[in-house]
Design a protein around this motif. Structure first.
Motif, PDB file in Angstrom:
ATOM      1  N   GLU A  14       0.837  -1.201   0.000  1.00 19.34           N
ATOM      2  CA  GLU A  14       0.000   0.000   0.000  1.00 19.34           C
ATOM      3  C   GLU A  14       0.867   1.245   0.000  1.00 19.34           C
ATOM      4  OE1 GLU A  14      -4.058  -1.574   2.205  1.00 19.34           O
ATOM      5  OE2 GLU A  14      -2.473  -0.694   3.436  1.00 19.34           O
ATOM      6  N   GLN A  15       1.945   1.232   0.788  1.00 23.45           N
ATOM      7  CA  GLN A  15       2.853   2.384   0.820  1.00 23.45           C
ATOM      8  C   GLN A  15       3.624   2.530  -0.487  1.00 23.45           C
ATOM      9  OE1 GLN A  15       5.350   2.375   4.314  1.00 23.45           O
ATOM     10  NE2 GLN A  15       3.765   3.373   5.511  1.00 23.45           N
ATOM     11  N   LEU A  16       4.108   1.415  -1.025  1.00 21.69           N
ATOM     12  CA  LEU A  16       4.794   1.480  -2.318  1.00 21.69           C
ATOM     13  C   LEU A  16       3.871   2.041  -3.387  1.00 21.69           C
ATOM     14  CD1 LEU A  16       6.743  -1.901  -2.360  1.00 21.69           C
ATOM     15  CD2 LEU A  16       7.737   0.401  -2.295  1.00 21.69           C
ATOM     16  N   ASP A  17       2.640   1.594  -3.397  1.00 19.63           N
ATOM     17  CA  ASP A  17       1.655   2.073  -4.360  1.00 19.63           C
ATOM     18  C   ASP A  17       1.476   3.580  -4.248  1.00 19.63           C
ATOM     19  OD1 ASP A  17      -0.289   1.715  -6.395  1.00 19.63           O
ATOM     20  OD2 ASP A  17      -1.881   1.642  -4.896  1.00 19.63           O
ATOM     21  N   ALA A  18       1.504   4.088  -3.022  1.00 19.19           N
ATOM     22  CA  ALA A  18       1.287   5.515  -2.786  1.00 19.19           C
ATOM     23  C   ALA A  18       2.486   6.376  -3.192  1.00 19.19           C
ATOM     24  CB  ALA A  18       0.946   5.752  -1.323  1.00 19.19           C
ATOM     25  N   VAL A  19       3.700   5.859  -3.054  1.00 17.34           N
ATOM     26  CA  VAL A  19       4.874   6.713  -3.271  1.00 17.34           C
ATOM     27  C   VAL A  19       5.604   6.477  -4.595  1.00 17.34           C
ATOM     28  CG1 VAL A  19       5.263   7.012  -0.805  1.00 17.34           C
ATOM     29  CG2 VAL A  19       6.475   5.200  -2.011  1.00 17.34           C
ATOM     30  N   CYS A  20       5.376   5.348  -5.247  1.00 18.33           N
ATOM     31  CA  CYS A  20       6.079   5.067  -6.505  1.00 18.33           C
ATOM     32  C   CYS A  20       5.391   5.755  -7.681  1.00 18.33           C
ATOM     33  CB  CYS A  20       6.139   3.560  -6.757  1.00 18.33           C
ATOM     34  SG  CYS A  20       7.207   2.704  -5.600  1.00 18.33           S
ATOM     35  N   LYS A  21       6.188   6.123  -8.656  1.00 18.49           N
ATOM     36  CA  LYS A  21       5.652   6.769  -9.849  1.00 18.49           C
ATOM     37  C   LYS A  21       4.734   5.815 -10.608  1.00 18.49           C
ATOM     38  CE  LYS A  21       9.659   9.692 -10.716  1.00 18.49           C
ATOM     39  NZ  LYS A  21      10.721  10.047 -11.664  1.00 18.49           N
ATOM     40  N   PRO A  22       3.760   6.359 -11.333  1.00 17.24           N
ATOM     41  CA  PRO A  22       2.913   5.509 -12.174  1.00 17.24           C
ATOM     42  C   PRO A  22       3.779   4.702 -13.147  1.00 17.24           C
ATOM     43  CG  PRO A  22       1.999   7.705 -12.040  1.00 17.24           C
ATOM     44  CD  PRO A  22       3.369   7.769 -11.404  1.00 17.24           C
ATOM     45  N   GLY A  23       3.445   3.453 -13.315  1.00 17.70           N
ATOM     46  CA  GLY A  23       4.201   2.589 -14.214  1.00 17.70           C
ATOM     47  C   GLY A  23       5.371   1.871 -13.572  1.00 17.70           C
ATOM     48  N   ALA A  24       5.698   2.239 -12.327  1.00 12.58           N
ATOM     49  CA  ALA A  24       6.785   1.543 -11.629  1.00 12.58           C
ATOM     50  C   ALA A  24       6.347   0.101 -11.371  1.00 12.58           C
ATOM     51  CB  ALA A  24       7.100   2.233 -10.305  1.00 12.58           C
ATOM     52  N   ILE A  25       7.259  -0.827 -11.552  1.00 14.51           N
ATOM     53  CA  ILE A  25       6.972  -2.231 -11.316  1.00 14.51           C
ATOM     54  C   ILE A  25       7.171  -2.534  -9.829  1.00 14.51           C
ATOM     55  CG2 ILE A  25       7.649  -4.607 -11.869  1.00 14.51           C
ATOM     56  CD1 ILE A  25       6.356  -3.059 -14.193  1.00 14.51           C
ATOM     57  N   LEU A  26       6.167  -3.128  -9.218  1.00 13.27           N
ATOM     58  CA  LEU A  26       6.240  -3.535  -7.816  1.00 13.27           C
ATOM     59  C   LEU A  26       6.413  -5.044  -7.809  1.00 13.27           C
ATOM     60  CD1 LEU A  26       3.263  -1.395  -6.428  1.00 13.27           C
ATOM     61  CD2 LEU A  26       5.669  -0.753  -6.699  1.00 13.27           C
ATOM     62  N   ALA A  27       7.515  -5.527  -7.247  1.00 11.94           N
ATOM     63  CA  ALA A  27       7.837  -6.950  -7.305  1.00 11.94           C
ATOM     64  C   ALA A  27       7.910  -7.577  -5.922  1.00 11.94           C
ATOM     65  CB  ALA A  27       9.169  -7.149  -8.031  1.00 11.94           C
ATOM     66  N   SER A  28       7.578  -8.858  -5.886  1.00 11.31           N
ATOM     67  CA  SER A  28       7.651  -9.634  -4.660  1.00 11.31           C
ATOM     68  C   SER A  28       8.167 -11.027  -4.986  1.00 11.31           C
ATOM     69  CB  SER A  28       6.258  -9.753  -4.031  1.00 11.31           C
ATOM     70  OG  SER A  28       6.294 -10.643  -2.933  1.00 11.31           O
ATOM     71  N   VAL A  29       8.818 -11.653  -4.037  1.00  7.00           N
ATOM     72  CA  VAL A  29       9.248 -13.035  -4.220  1.00  7.00           C
ATOM     73  C   VAL A  29       8.168 -14.004  -3.735  1.00  7.00           C
ATOM     74  CG1 VAL A  29      11.707 -12.511  -4.092  1.00  7.00           C
ATOM     75  CG2 VAL A  29      10.476 -13.126  -2.015  1.00  7.00           C
ATOM     76  N   ARG A  30       7.084 -13.504  -3.232  1.00  5.18           N
ATOM     77  CA  ARG A  30       5.997 -14.341  -2.710  1.00  5.18           C
ATOM     78  C   ARG A  30       5.035 -14.698  -3.842  1.00  5.18           C
ATOM     79  NH1 ARG A  30       5.669 -13.959   3.017  1.00  5.18           N
ATOM     80  NH2 ARG A  30       7.145 -12.451   3.824  1.00  5.18           N
ATOM     81  N   HIS A  31       5.456 -15.616  -4.713  1.00  2.00           N
ATOM     82  CA  HIS A  31       4.689 -15.913  -5.909  1.00  2.00           C
ATOM     83  C   HIS A  31       3.326 -16.528  -5.630  1.00  2.00           C
ATOM     84  CE1 HIS A  31       6.718 -19.763  -5.180  1.00  2.00           C
ATOM     85  NE2 HIS A  31       5.736 -20.312  -5.852  1.00  2.00           N
ATOM     86  N   ARG A  32       3.172 -17.239  -4.546  1.00  2.00           N
ATOM     87  CA  ARG A  32       1.873 -17.851  -4.246  1.00  2.00           C
ATOM     88  C   ARG A  32       0.841 -16.824  -3.818  1.00  2.00           C
ATOM     89  NH1 ARG A  32       4.010 -23.227  -1.131  1.00  2.00           N
ATOM     90  NH2 ARG A  32       4.931 -24.162  -2.978  1.00  2.00           N
ATOM     91  N   TRP A  33       1.278 -15.658  -3.396  1.00  2.00           N
ATOM     92  CA  TRP A  33       0.378 -14.610  -2.917  1.00  2.00           C
ATOM     93  C   TRP A  33       0.257 -13.456  -3.895  1.00  2.00           C
ATOM     94  CZ3 TRP A  33       2.523 -13.737   2.712  1.00  2.00           C
ATOM     95  CH2 TRP A  33       2.391 -14.919   3.436  1.00  2.00           C
ATOM     96  N   ILE A  34       0.774 -13.606  -5.097  1.00  2.00           N
ATOM     97  CA  ILE A  34       0.878 -12.457  -5.991  1.00  2.00           C
ATOM     98  C   ILE A  34      -0.485 -11.832  -6.304  1.00  2.00           C
ATOM     99  CG2 ILE A  34       0.883 -13.690  -8.205  1.00  2.00           C
ATOM    100  CD1 ILE A  34       3.129 -10.725  -7.132  1.00  2.00           C
ATOM    101  N   ASP A  35      -1.541 -12.637  -6.423  1.00  2.00           N
ATOM    102  CA  ASP A  35      -2.874 -12.068  -6.675  1.00  2.00           C
ATOM    103  C   ASP A  35      -3.341 -11.214  -5.500  1.00  2.00           C
ATOM    104  OD1 ASP A  35      -3.322 -13.199  -9.258  1.00  2.00           O
ATOM    105  OD2 ASP A  35      -3.680 -15.123  -8.284  1.00  2.00           O
TER     106      ASP A  35
END
Length: 65
Positions: free
Chosen positions: A8-29
């Motif tokens: 939620e914080q990354l979404d708020a502060v990152c520029k539009p189009g920035a890729i948000l990545a996680s290593v938690r592939h089972r929870w990606i949805d």
């Protein structure tokens, strides 16, 4: 701070189009749903040690398959 709050914080502060990545592939949805830009959320995993296996892998969200 949990995964939800981080994205939620990354979404708020990152520029539009920035890729948000996680290593938690089972929870990606679920992680994508924490943001207003689910199309920019990806699962990314690098093999370690990279010098022996210089590759990575990704996982698509359910709505991308």
């Amino acid at each position: 701070m949990g995964v939800k709050q981080v994205f939620e914080q990354l979404d708020a502060v990152c520029k539009p189009g920035a890729i948000l990545a996680s290593v938690r592939h089972r929870w990606i949805d679920a992680i994508a749903a924490f943001t207003k830009r689910p199309e920019d959320v990806v699962s990314l995993h690098f093999f370690s040690p990279a010098c022996h296996a210089p590759a990575g892998s990704g996982t698509r969200r359910e709505d991308q398959q």
